[in-house]
Design a protein around this motif. Structure first.
Motif, PDB file in Angstrom:
ATOM      1  N   MET A   1      37.402  21.594  57.244  1.00  0.00           N
ATOM      2  CA  MET A   1      37.285  22.151  56.643  1.00  0.00           C
ATOM      3  C   MET A   1      38.519  21.836  56.889  1.00  0.00           C
ATOM      4  SD  MET A   1      37.069  24.806  55.273  1.00  0.00           S
ATOM      5  CE  MET A   1      35.063  25.029  55.494  1.00  0.00           C
ATOM      6  N   GLU A   2      38.885  22.549  55.575  1.00  0.00           N
ATOM      7  CA  GLU A   2      41.138  22.159  56.263  1.00  0.00           C
ATOM      8  C   GLU A   2      41.894  23.689  55.260  1.00  0.00           C
ATOM      9  OE1 GLU A   2      42.759  20.603  52.430  1.00  0.00           O
ATOM     10  OE2 GLU A   2      40.677  18.914  51.434  1.00  0.00           O
ATOM     11  N   TYR A   3      42.873  24.354  56.612  1.00  0.00           N
ATOM     12  CA  TYR A   3      43.778  25.107  56.511  1.00  0.00           C
ATOM     13  C   TYR A   3      45.270  24.499  55.930  1.00  0.00           C
ATOM     14  CZ  TYR A   3      39.721  26.128  59.790  1.00  0.00           C
ATOM     15  OH  TYR A   3      38.770  26.709  60.012  1.00  0.00           O
ATOM     16  N   LEU A   4      45.560  26.024  55.627  1.00  0.00           N
ATOM     17  CA  LEU A   4      46.662  25.515  54.945  1.00  0.00           C
ATOM     18  C   LEU A   4      47.814  27.006  56.356  1.00  0.00           C
ATOM     19  CD1 LEU A   4      45.833  25.962  51.530  1.00  0.00           C
ATOM     20  CD2 LEU A   4      46.930  24.188  52.158  1.00  0.00           C
ATOM     21  N   ARG A   5      48.756  26.494  55.819  1.00  0.00           N
ATOM     22  CA  ARG A   5      49.847  27.515  56.706  1.00  0.00           C
ATOM     23  C   ARG A   5      50.284  28.371  55.529  1.00  0.00           C
ATOM     24  NH1 ARG A   5      55.294  26.467  60.390  1.00  0.00           N
ATOM     25  NH2 ARG A   5      56.059  28.964  60.274  1.00  0.00           N
ATOM     26  N   VAL A  73      41.854  40.617  49.361  1.00  0.00           N
ATOM     27  CA  VAL A  73      41.529  38.715  49.062  1.00  0.00           C
ATOM     28  C   VAL A  73      41.232  38.498  51.029  1.00  0.00           C
ATOM     29  CG1 VAL A  73      41.565  36.325  49.543  1.00  0.00           C
ATOM     30  CG2 VAL A  73      42.575  38.782  47.380  1.00  0.00           C
ATOM     31  N   PHE A  74      41.961  39.130  52.284  1.00  0.00           N
ATOM     32  CA  PHE A  74      41.760  38.970  53.455  1.00  0.00           C
ATOM     33  C   PHE A  74      40.578  39.883  53.568  1.00  0.00           C
ATOM     34  CE2 PHE A  74      46.594  37.876  55.245  1.00  0.00           C
ATOM     35  CZ  PHE A  74      46.650  36.339  54.589  1.00  0.00           C
ATOM     36  N   SER A  75      40.375  40.752  53.089  1.00  0.00           N
ATOM     37  CA  SER A  75      38.860  41.920  54.217  1.00  0.00           C
ATOM     38  C   SER A  75      37.917  40.766  53.056  1.00  0.00           C
ATOM     39  CB  SER A  75      39.168  43.313  52.738  1.00  0.00           C
ATOM     40  OG  SER A  75      40.568  43.705  53.560  1.00  0.00           O
ATOM     41  N   MET A  76      37.679  40.437  52.099  1.00  0.00           N
ATOM     42  CA  MET A  76      36.514  39.722  51.795  1.00  0.00           C
ATOM     43  C   MET A  76      35.999  38.464  53.560  1.00  0.00           C
ATOM     44  SD  MET A  76      36.837  38.765  47.792  1.00  0.00           S
ATOM     45  CE  MET A  76      38.521  38.325  47.474  1.00  0.00           C
ATOM     46  N   TYR A  77      37.476  37.437  53.356  1.00  0.00           N
ATOM     47  CA  TYR A  77      36.873  37.077  54.441  1.00  0.00           C
ATOM     48  C   TYR A  77      37.424  37.153  55.788  1.00  0.00           C
ATOM     49  CZ  TYR A  77      37.035  33.855  50.255  1.00  0.00           C
ATOM     50  OH  TYR A  77      36.949  32.934  48.783  1.00  0.00           O
ATOM     51  N   ALA A  78      37.375  38.251  55.805  1.00  0.00           N
ATOM     52  CA  ALA A  78      37.337  38.791  57.560  1.00  0.00           C
ATOM     53  C   ALA A  78      37.771  40.402  58.068  1.00  0.00           C
ATOM     54  CB  ALA A  78      38.604  38.138  58.085  1.00  0.00           C
ATOM     55  N   PRO A 137      38.121  31.827  59.194  1.00  0.00           N
ATOM     56  CA  PRO A 137      38.954  31.992  58.170  1.00  0.00           C
ATOM     57  C   PRO A 137      40.611  32.276  57.776  1.00  0.00           C
ATOM     58  CG  PRO A 137      38.357  34.107  57.945  1.00  0.00           C
ATOM     59  CD  PRO A 137      38.067  33.128  58.953  1.00  0.00           C
ATOM     60  N   ILE A 138      41.023  33.541  59.163  1.00  0.00           N
ATOM     61  CA  ILE A 138      42.615  34.076  58.776  1.00  0.00           C
ATOM     62  C   ILE A 138      42.361  34.209  60.104  1.00  0.00           C
ATOM     63  CG2 ILE A 138      44.624  36.533  58.522  1.00  0.00           C
ATOM     64  CD1 ILE A 138      42.099  36.470  55.858  1.00  0.00           C
ATOM     65  N   PHE A 139      43.990  33.389  60.599  1.00  0.00           N
ATOM     66  CA  PHE A 139      44.361  33.590  61.921  1.00  0.00           C
ATOM     67  C   PHE A 139      45.895  33.424  62.195  1.00  0.00           C
ATOM     68  CE2 PHE A 139      42.758  28.737  61.854  1.00  0.00           C
ATOM     69  CZ  PHE A 139      44.399  28.397  62.811  1.00  0.00           C
ATOM     70  N   LYS A 140      46.413  33.588  63.437  1.00  0.00           N
ATOM     71  CA  LYS A 140      48.040  32.802  63.938  1.00  0.00           C
ATOM     72  C   LYS A 140      47.758  32.128  64.943  1.00  0.00           C
ATOM     73  CE  LYS A 140      51.948  35.486  65.303  1.00  0.00           C
ATOM     74  NZ  LYS A 140      52.341  35.852  67.095  1.00  0.00           N
ATOM     75  N   ARG A 152      42.593  29.126  55.706  1.00  0.00           N
ATOM     76  CA  ARG A 152      41.213  28.421  55.152  1.00  0.00           C
ATOM     77  C   ARG A 152      41.528  27.998  53.335  1.00  0.00           C
ATOM     78  NH1 ARG A 152      35.123  30.496  57.357  1.00  0.00           N
ATOM     79  NH2 ARG A 152      36.078  31.269  55.362  1.00  0.00           N
ATOM     80  N   LEU A 153      41.051  26.998  53.307  1.00  0.00           N
ATOM     81  CA  LEU A 153      41.551  26.541  52.059  1.00  0.00           C
ATOM     82  C   LEU A 153      40.671  27.764  50.930  1.00  0.00           C
ATOM     83  CD1 LEU A 153      42.486  24.637  49.490  1.00  0.00           C
ATOM     84  CD2 LEU A 153      40.464  23.050  50.501  1.00  0.00           C
ATOM     85  N   ASP A 154      39.714  27.955  51.409  1.00  0.00           N
ATOM     86  CA  ASP A 154      38.569  28.558  50.255  1.00  0.00           C
ATOM     87  C   ASP A 154      39.336  29.802  50.051  1.00  0.00           C
ATOM     88  OD1 ASP A 154      38.482  29.392  53.297  1.00  0.00           O
ATOM     89  OD2 ASP A 154      36.087  29.855  51.610  1.00  0.00           O
ATOM     90  N   VAL A 155      39.970  30.701  51.278  1.00  0.00           N
ATOM     91  CA  VAL A 155      40.829  31.603  51.012  1.00  0.00           C
ATOM     92  C   VAL A 155      41.959  31.949  50.099  1.00  0.00           C
ATOM     93  CG1 VAL A 155      42.202  33.757  52.733  1.00  0.00           C
ATOM     94  CG2 VAL A 155      39.952  32.630  53.584  1.00  0.00           C
TER      95      VAL A 155
END
Length: 175
Positions: A1-5, A73-78, A137-140, A152-155
């Protein structure tokens, strides 16, 4: 899985500076102590400028704030991600915008391959540990010495599909 800052787009030079932010949040870490219990759920803060401000989707200079469209968008994934709402008001120009401060899940996921500054208190090249991330999906990133918000890339693709382009994405190395 790919992740982006996920960061603020630095090409915008006139983003708002919140002059009264410290009246509400002394330091950003307060958001993570007991899920931000010491910070009101809704706050009005002031932007004093005679210049028009660029209210972009991500503001990360003082505190990490996202626009309503990013929050959706964040709410859809988290869906369990909590927020504190900030009403940014410039009474000199009559401008106002609503932003949200996400209370991110903090993950201790810095891989040993990461590089640190000479003092060892700030990561200069962050490599993420795939096993510690799981499928978040989303984190610090916790313990980096600086704010690193990762999606995550999908987000990221979902943000871009919805026309949210005034942001900056940086690929993260994952091992």
């Amino acid at each position: 899985m790919e992740y982006l800052r996920l960061m603020q787009d630095r090409r915008h030079l006139h983003t708002p500076y919140i002059h009264t932010l410290r009246d509400v949040v002394r330091k950003e870490e307060d958001l993570y102590i007991h899920d931000g219990a010491s910070i009101p759920d809704h706050s009005t803060v002031f932007v004093y400028t005679d210049q028009p401000s660029e209210f972009v989707s991500i503001l990360d200079e003082q505190i990490y704030l996202v626009s309503e469209s990013v929050k959706k968008v964040f709410s859809m994934y988290a869906p369990l991600l909590r927020y504190k709402q900030f009403f940014l008001f410039n009474n000199r120009r009559g401008e106002h915008h609503i932003y949200h401060a996400p209370i991110f899940r903090q993950l201790h996921c810095i891989a040993p391959e990461s590089r640190w500054n000479p003092f060892g208190n700030r990561v200069t090249h962050c490599v993420l540990d795939k096993e510690r991330i799981g499928n978040e999906p989303i984190f610090k990133v916790a313990g980096a010495g600086e704010r690193i918000v990762v999606i995550r890339l999908d987000v990221a693709e979902s943000l871009l599909r919805r026309g949210i382009i005034d942001l900056r994405l940086e690929e993260m190395e994952v091992r």
